[in-house]
Design a protein around this motif. Structure first.
Motif: not given
Ligand code: FAQ
Length: 341
Positions: A58-60, A65-68, A82-85
Motif C-alpha cells: 500500500g506504500m506504492q 506522488w511524493i515527488t509531485r 507512507v513511512q507510517d505504512e
C-alpha cells in the motif's frame, strides 16, 4: 490466559482446547506461549500476513506522488504517512513472528504469489486527488475494519492494532482535509476530487471482503473472536459514515441507489461488482503485475541493507559478549570524565 503449551504431556489436546475455548469466551487474551489450536494459529498467520503485505504494498500508490506533491507541507505529510505504512508492516510481521512464522518466510510467500494483499492496492493513482481519496476512503475503510481488531483474541495482533488505528486516523483526516481543499478550490480542482472519489468508492467497499454468504473464514474467525463483525456489517457501517462526510465535502458518491432506508436505519446501496473483485484477486487488476514486480525489485535491491544490518547486529552482540562498549554507547558522563582527565 496462562495455559502454557504442553511439554510434559500432562493434559491431552481436548483438555487444552476446552481451556482455550473458555478463555476466548471469557474475553481473555491468548498470548504467544499459550496453547492454541493449530487452525487458530494458521488462520491468524494468514490474516496478519495478508494485512502486513497490504501495508507495505500500500506504500506504492501514494509514494508515486511524493515527488509531485503540490507544496512542501503536502510533501512532508505524505512522506510521514507512507513511512507510517512501513511501520505498520513491521508491527504486523512482528505479530506474525510471535506465532512462529518468520518475516522472511512470509515475504517469500508474498513474492511467490502464495499470499494475498488487499485488492485496493491494485488500482492506479492517476491524479493528486487520488492521494486525498485514498486517505479519506481507503484509510477510512481500514479504520472501520481495524478498530474492532483492537479487541481481537490474540494479544500481539490486538496490541499492534491499537497503535495502527491511531495512525490511520491521522491518515484519514489528512485525506479528508486534502479533498476538502480541492473540492472548495477551482472548478478543475473540484472535478479532479470528484473523479478520484468516483474511481475509489467501489474498490473501497470491496476492501471489506466478499459478501457474508461467500466469506470462507468469517464464521470461524468470529467464533474465535479474531473478527468481531462480519464483512457486510462493517461495509454497511462504512457506507453510513461516508454519506454525511461526502455531503460535507461537497462531493457525490457514485451510486444512484444510495438512499436512506428508514426501516433498517442504514443507507441502502447499489450492487457491488464482485466479478471485478474476483478478477483483481486472481491477479488481473489494473496494477497487480506492477505492484508485485516493484515489491520483488525493492526486496532484491534492499538485500545489501539487510546484510549490513545483520553484520552490524552480529558485531554488536560479539562485542557485548566481551564486555566492550562502543564509544557511542557510553554514558555522556564517561566521556566528560575522559575529557577532563
Ligand atoms: N483483498 O473469508 P474471507 C490498509 C481474501 S490495510 C484481497 O472474508 P477473512 C492500510 C481473504 O484473505 C488493508 N483479498 O476472509 C493502508 C481470503 O483469502 P485466503 C488490509 C481479500 O480473512 C491504507 C478470501 O478472500 N486490511 O488499507 C480481500 O475472514 C492506505 C476469503 O475472504 C486487512 O488486511 C480483499 N479486499 O476477511 C495502507 C485487515 N477480502 O486467505 C496503505 C485485516 C478478502 O483464504 C495505504 N484483515 N480477501 O486466501 C481482515 O480483516 C480480513 O482478513 C478481511 C477478509 C476482512 C480482509
Amino acid at each position: 490466559m496462562t495455559t502454557m503449551a504442553p511439554d510434559a504431556g500432562t493434559q491431552d489436546d481436548a483438555a487444552y482446547e476446552a481451556q482455550f475455548n473458555a478463555a476466548v469466551a471469557a474475553e481473555e487474551r491468548i498470548e504467544p506461549r499459550d496453547w492454541m489450536p493449530d487452525a487458530y494459529r494458521a488462520s491468524l498467520v494468514r490474516q496478519i500476513a495478508q494485512h502486513a503485505h497490504s501495508e507495505i504494498i500500500g506504500m506504492q500508490p501514494e509514494a508515486n506522488w511524493i515527488t509531485r506533491a503540490p507544496s512542501l507541507r503536502r510533501k512532508a505529510i505524505l512522506m510521514a504517512k507512507v513511512q507510517d505504512e512501513a511501520g505498520h508492516g513491521l508491527y504486523l510481521y512482528s505479530a506474525a513472528e510471535t506465532l512462529g512464522t518468520s518475516r522472511d518466510e512470509l515475504l517469500d510467500r508474498l513474492h511467490a504469489g502464495r499470499q494475498k494483499y488487499s485488492s485496493i492496492f491494485n488500482y492506479p493513482t492517476l491524479t493528486w486527488a487520488d492521494v486525498g481519496a485514498i486517505g479519506w476512503l481507503v484509510d477510512g475503510a481500514a479504520i472501520t475494519n481495524q478498530v474492532p481488531l483492537c479487541r481481537c483474541s490474540y494479544g500481539p495482533y490486538a496490541r499492534a492494532m491499537v497503535r495502527i488505528c491511531k495512525e490511520e486516523s491521522f491518515h484519514q483526516r489528512q485525506g479528508y482535509e486534502l479533498l476538502l481543499a480541492l473540492s472548495k478550490g477551482t472548478e478543475a480542482q473540484h472535478a479532479m476530487a470528484q473523479d478520484a472519489v468516483n474511481r475509489w468508492w467501489w474498490p473501497s467497499l470491496m476492501m471489506f471482503g466478499p459478501p457474508d454468504d461467500e466469506s470462507a473464514h468469517s464464521a470461524q474467525s468470529m467464533a474465535w473472536r479474531i473478527k468481531r463483525h462480519s464483512n457486510d456489517e462493517l461495509r454497511q457501517r462504512f457506507v453510513d459514515i461516508c454519506v454525511p462526510q461526502a455531503e460535507s465535502l461537497g462531493l457525490t458518491l457514485p451510486d444512484p441507489d444510495l438512499t436512506w432506508d428508514e426501516e433498517r436505519g442504514h443507507y441502502a446501496f447499489g450492487p457491488i461488482d464482485w466479478d471485478e473483485f474476483r478478477e483483481v484477486l486472481r491477479g488481473n487488476g489494473p496494477c497487480n503485475e506492477q505492484r508485485i514486480n516493484q515489491r520483488r525489485t525493492a526486496h532484491e535491491e534492499g538485500a545489501w541493507v539487510r546484510e549490513a544490518a545483520t553484520a552490524y547486529a552480529t558485531k554488536q552482540a560479539e562485542r557485548s559478549r566481551h564486555g566492550y562498549r562502543a564509544p557511542q554507547d557510553q554514558q555522556q558522563g564517561d566521556t566528560q570524565e575522559e575529557d577532563i582527565a
